[in-house]
Each structure stands twice: as structure tokens, then as C-alpha cells.
Design a protein around this motif. Sequence first.
Motif, PDB file in Angstrom:
ATOM      1  N   GLY A 159      -8.359   0.466  -2.508  1.00 11.99           N
ATOM      2  CA  GLY A 159      -7.318  -0.010  -3.411  1.00 11.99           C
ATOM      3  C   GLY A 159      -6.400  -1.015  -2.752  1.00 11.99           C
ATOM      4  N   ALA A 160      -6.059  -0.777  -1.486  1.00 10.33           N
ATOM      5  CA  ALA A 160      -5.207  -1.729  -0.764  1.00 10.33           C
ATOM      6  C   ALA A 160      -5.908  -3.073  -0.619  1.00 10.33           C
ATOM      7  N   ILE A 161      -7.208  -3.048  -0.349  1.00  9.67           N
ATOM      8  CA  ILE A 161      -7.972  -4.295  -0.239  1.00  9.67           C
ATOM      9  C   ILE A 161      -8.008  -5.001  -1.589  1.00  9.67           C
ATOM     10  N   SER A 162      -8.221  -4.245  -2.653  1.00  9.40           N
ATOM     11  CA  SER A 162      -8.232  -4.839  -3.992  1.00  9.40           C
ATOM     12  C   SER A 162      -6.880  -5.461  -4.326  1.00  9.40           C
ATOM     13  N   ALA A 163      -5.781  -4.753  -3.989  1.00  6.32           N
ATOM     14  CA  ALA A 163      -4.444  -5.289  -4.255  1.00  6.32           C
ATOM     15  C   ALA A 163      -4.151  -6.512  -3.399  1.00  6.32           C
ATOM     16  N   ALA A 164      -4.696  -6.541  -2.181  1.00  4.42           N
ATOM     17  CA  ALA A 164      -4.477  -7.703  -1.310  1.00  4.42           C
ATOM     18  C   ALA A 164      -5.032  -8.971  -1.925  1.00  4.42           C
ATOM     19  N   ARG A 165      -6.063  -8.844  -2.758  1.00  3.47           N
ATOM     20  CA  ARG A 165      -6.664 -10.032  -3.369  1.00  3.47           C
ATOM     21  C   ARG A 165      -5.715 -10.709  -4.348  1.00  3.47           C
ATOM     22  N   LEU A 166      -4.645 -10.020  -4.774  1.00  2.00           N
ATOM     23  CA  LEU A 166      -3.639 -10.660  -5.627  1.00  2.00           C
ATOM     24  C   LEU A 166      -2.779 -11.645  -4.842  1.00  2.00           C
ATOM     25  N   ARG A 167      -2.817 -11.553  -3.512  1.00  2.00           N
ATOM     26  CA  ARG A 167      -2.124 -12.491  -2.616  1.00  2.00           C
ATOM     27  C   ARG A 167      -0.613 -12.511  -2.855  1.00  2.00           C
ATOM     28  N   LEU A 168      -0.023 -11.349  -3.118  1.00  2.00           N
ATOM     29  CA  LEU A 168       1.427 -11.287  -3.286  1.00  2.00           C
ATOM     30  C   LEU A 168       2.085 -11.444  -1.922  1.00  2.00           C
ATOM     31  N   PRO A 169       3.027 -12.365  -1.776  1.00  2.00           N
ATOM     32  CA  PRO A 169       3.581 -12.683  -0.446  1.00  2.00           C
ATOM     33  C   PRO A 169       4.709 -11.737  -0.027  1.00  2.00           C
ATOM     34  N   VAL A 171       5.635  -7.551   1.944  1.00  2.00           N
ATOM     35  CA  VAL A 171       5.208  -6.291   2.537  1.00  2.00           C
ATOM     36  C   VAL A 171       5.208  -5.232   1.439  1.00  2.00           C
ATOM     37  N   ALA A 172       4.079  -4.552   1.282  1.00  3.31           N
ATOM     38  CA  ALA A 172       3.936  -3.571   0.212  1.00  3.31           C
ATOM     39  C   ALA A 172       3.317  -2.297   0.766  1.00  3.31           C
ATOM     40  N   LEU A 173       3.287  -1.281  -0.066  1.00  2.56           N
ATOM     41  CA  LEU A 173       2.733   0.021   0.300  1.00  2.56           C
ATOM     42  C   LEU A 173       1.814   0.454  -0.836  1.00  2.56           C
ATOM     43  N   PHE A 174       0.559   0.762  -0.495  1.00  2.00           N
ATOM     44  CA  PHE A 174      -0.404   1.176  -1.533  1.00  2.00           C
ATOM     45  C   PHE A 174      -0.739   2.653  -1.369  1.00  2.00           C
ATOM     46  N   PHE A 175      -0.619   3.375  -2.473  1.00  2.00           N
ATOM     47  CA  PHE A 175      -0.950   4.798  -2.453  1.00  2.00           C
ATOM     48  C   PHE A 175      -1.256   5.257  -3.875  1.00  2.00           C
ATOM     49  N   ASP A 176      -2.332   6.021  -4.008  1.00  2.00           N
ATOM     50  CA  ASP A 176      -2.686   6.675  -5.268  1.00  2.00           C
ATOM     51  C   ASP A 176      -2.705   5.687  -6.433  1.00  2.00           C
ATOM     52  N   GLY A 177      -3.319   4.543  -6.216  1.00  2.00           N
ATOM     53  CA  GLY A 177      -3.513   3.581  -7.294  1.00  2.00           C
ATOM     54  C   GLY A 177      -2.363   2.645  -7.553  1.00  2.00           C
ATOM     55  N   LYS A 178      -1.263   2.744  -6.799  1.00  2.00           N
ATOM     56  CA  LYS A 178      -0.089   1.920  -7.071  1.00  2.00           C
ATOM     57  C   LYS A 178       0.315   1.111  -5.841  1.00  2.00           C
ATOM     58  N   LEU A 179       0.615  -0.153  -6.081  1.00  2.00           N
ATOM     59  CA  LEU A 179       1.152  -1.024  -5.040  1.00  2.00           C
ATOM     60  C   LEU A 179       2.657  -1.101  -5.228  1.00  2.00           C
ATOM     61  N   LEU A 180       3.413  -0.593  -4.257  1.00  2.00           N
ATOM     62  CA  LEU A 180       4.865  -0.547  -4.321  1.00  2.00           C
ATOM     63  C   LEU A 180       5.458  -1.517  -3.312  1.00  2.00           C
ATOM     64  N   ARG A 181       6.618  -2.084  -3.645  1.00  2.00           N
ATOM     65  CA  ARG A 181       7.333  -2.899  -2.650  1.00  2.00           C
ATOM     66  C   ARG A 181       7.665  -2.005  -1.454  1.00  2.00           C
TER      67      ARG A 181
END
Length: 512
Positions: A159-169, A171-181
Motif C-alpha cells: 500500500g505504501a508503494i502504491s501511495a508513493a506512485r501519487l508522488r505527493l511531495p 512526509v506521510a505515514l501509511f497504515f491499514d489502507g490510509k495515507l496520513l500526513r
Amino acid sequence: MRICIINTGGTISCVGTPLAPLPAARFANAARDLLMPALAAADPRLRIDFHPGLPFGPDGHDTLDSTNLQPRDWCVMARAVLARYDDYDAFVILQGTDTMDFSGAALSFLLSQFDRLGMGRAVLSKPVILTGSQLPLFRDTAQGLVLNAGSDAFANVAGAISAARLRLPEVALFFDGKLLRGNRALKVSSTRFAAFDSPHLPPLAEVGIGCRVGDAAPLPGPAMPKVALDHPDARRAVQDQLTAIDDAIDGLSVVQLPAFPARFAGSPLAAMIRDAVDRGARAIVLEAYGEGNFPAGDVDDPQRGEICAALMQARDAGVLVVDGSRVIGGAVGAFHYAAGAWLAETGAVEAGQMTPVAAYAKALILCAAADHNGWDDDDLRALIRRGLAGETPARDRMGADIDAVLRPGQLLQAADGAARLVNDTDAGLRLLDAAGDAVWTPAPGHVGQLRLDCRGLRLIAQDGAVLWRDSGTEGPGAVLILRHDDGAPILDLHHADGRVRRVAGFSGQGDA
């Protein structure tokens, strides 16, 4: 897309009973053998590299249980990202959950550089995503390491790899399907796979059947190429700042003190504050009740309270005091209760929407960077109030990449509260000094929306008519900042290239 996975330790890379981190090289080899086929099948275009490990502590451990993580270890992680910045498009950092929210907050300040007004002069332009798991990724068997079928680890990494493809500039935290600031996240459970939440900000993205952008607006990233970390000068500036922080951070003491019901006579809270000051604390972060209320030590006259006296002692000793809240929702701003209003007299700085975790990391890192950046105590107090990396709303500014509209009923407030730009629902837009007197009204008798976009700074009526326009403000990336000079309100437009244009107000010397 090129993604670097950096393993720092934590449950995700632990095995055995009791759980202990795998050596980084063994984990990386297992990840390549057991994870990469599935990840490559999901998207053959990705290039994923596993970093072999980081040197933590004087003994150079390559992985670390996050319980033992120290502030200097944040610098180790930040340096690893900066050293490989040209080689990758995104970074995924694996860490233990116990202090992942601290790291998410700290890295957001370490991977950018700000001036004394909070303007980004070197800004992160690529995703840096922390993740981990509640159960280990692998099990150690007689046949070697195998995937732990019941773990949440693989889903979090994928999921973190999938979220990284959005290229949001950011620092974020990915857990349980959610990307949080990263600097808005808090650990909220030690038993559920949904281990983290973000009380003030919805997810930046969600991963389920596909990956979709969330309801929270991501940070805008660099306003122009020369301030992006891709530019060698900007990256060098952040690396130099990081070196200064690394040199100073072990010598700094920032103390976090929770409010708790206790006696007033011989107050243990007062004793803890005095002890922190005596031991040379540079800052104290209060975890107050509710909206920032803190016991003063005297019900009838807070100024006579022992706790108030201890905080006055901290102020006189030059200790930065930040007033946050132990409540995970809400904010600390204007004090509505007498039980909190007395704190303003001690010089305590309200934390806004910052979590206690973010307030601690921000105070420590800004204090460690102060000498390098030439910040004095007043600069530090103002920077704590300002939103630098999305950790709290920016109350003193607006811009096309922050909040492009100041609507009727809204206001901007200088970092120390000594000036306000109020869009009154009856009187219209007014610039007020510390006494509340209007010093500038661009369209007397008219109410509208103040907008800042590529067409400039304009006050627009409900029917779309332009009530007032400031000439010379066209162009993207501009930010309107409210401050004051010797109590006189100043409204300046700051452009991404460093140009500053006076919109309204007067300096302390009477210059328009």
C-alpha cells in the motif's frame, strides 16, 4: 518509478520469541526473494531497491527497535534520504510503530528549510512514506524465512508503494489502507491493524481496490525549481542545516509534561517544571487539558499559584513553553476559560492543531536549528505558531497554494496575535492593529471575498464584481503574510523568487 525502501527495524522486520529485529541485510535478501515477485507482477514498471541498513548509535546497529529510537536517529534517516535523493522518485521507510508518529513529524521538519517567516527556502519534492506493521512480515522456520500469512505487513508495504506512485511531495505515514500526513498522525491502538489515526486531517489517500486521492489537500511542494530538493543548492542547504541539528540535538533538552490532577501545595507539577528549568531544558511542551487549560496552583488568583510561578521562572530563563492539549481532537488557540487565560502571561505559545507528538518534534528541531538559521527567541516563538509543513493551519497567511480565499467571517492573525486582517460580515475587509483599530479598509462599506490566485490579489463581491485589486501581484506561488512592526500591522506579498511587495500597513517608522 524508482522507489527506495529503507528498513530501520521494528515489528515488521522482527522474528523470534521475544521479537527482535532481523539484521538489515538478511531482511533485505528475504524481501527481494519473497516480496519482489509479487510487487513486480503488480507493476513491472516499478524499480524497487532495498537499502541494506543504517548506522544507528555509536555501535552502528543497522536496525533498531523504535522504542529505543533517539532524536539523533531522525537525522540518520533524513541523511539517508538526502544522500539518495537524485537516484529515486520516492522513499518508503520501515519502522516500528511505537515512535513512528514521532519520526513522521520530525522528518517533515528535517527535510525542508524555512526562513524566519516560515517561507520554504528548500522544500521536499518527493514522497517519503513511513510504514510498518502490527505483526512481523516473516516467520523464521527450519527451512528459513517464510511470509507470515496472518500479518498486516505485506499489505502495508504494498500500500505504501502504491501511495508513493501519487508522488505527493511530503512526509506521510501509511497504515491499514490510509495515507496520513506524517506530522498529523497519532498511534491509537496497540492491538488493531488500524494502529494510527489523524484527528484533525482526513487521509491524503486511501488504498483498497485501487489507490484514490483522499479528502485532504496535499502540501503544494516547491513553489519553483530552485527551492526544490532536486536542486543541488537547495539540497545542500538542507544537508548543512541537518549537520547543525545533528551536532546540537543531543545537547538539547525538550521536556513534555502532561497535566494531571494533583495537590497545589508543594505541587508536583511545579516541581517538575522547576526541575526541567534547573536541568537546562531549552523547551517545555505542556499536554494541557481541553483547549489548553492548565492548573495554575491557585483557584482564586492564578498569578499566585505555584505552577504559574514555575512557568514564569521558565520564561525568565529563556525556556520556550508550548501549550498543547492531551485531547486528540480540537485545537489550542484563543483561551476561552480563565483556567487557561493566565498562561498567556507566562509567554506560553499555543500549539494550534499540533498533536503533542508534533509539538515536541517541532520544538526540538527548531531549537536545534536556531543558531544555524540565525533565529532568536522571538523567531522561535513565531515559528512554533506558524504552519510550516502542514502540522497546523497557517493562521497568518494565505496563498494560491495554501488557502486562496479569505471569506466573510474569516481572518488572518499575525503569529503573535498583534495584528489581524478581518473579513467582517458587515464592515468588510479591515486591517486591525493590536488595539483593534482599523488602519486600512480597501473597500469601505462593501463585503466580499479576498482572493489570491494567478490573476492577483482581489476583493470580489458576491455578484463577481471586483471591489478592489492590488496591482503587481499576478503570478503563481505568491503568499500573503500578516505580521507587525513595533505593533503596527504589515501586510506583505511574498513571491517564490524572494521578492516582497507591501500591500498595506505601515512600519514602526511610519513608512507606507
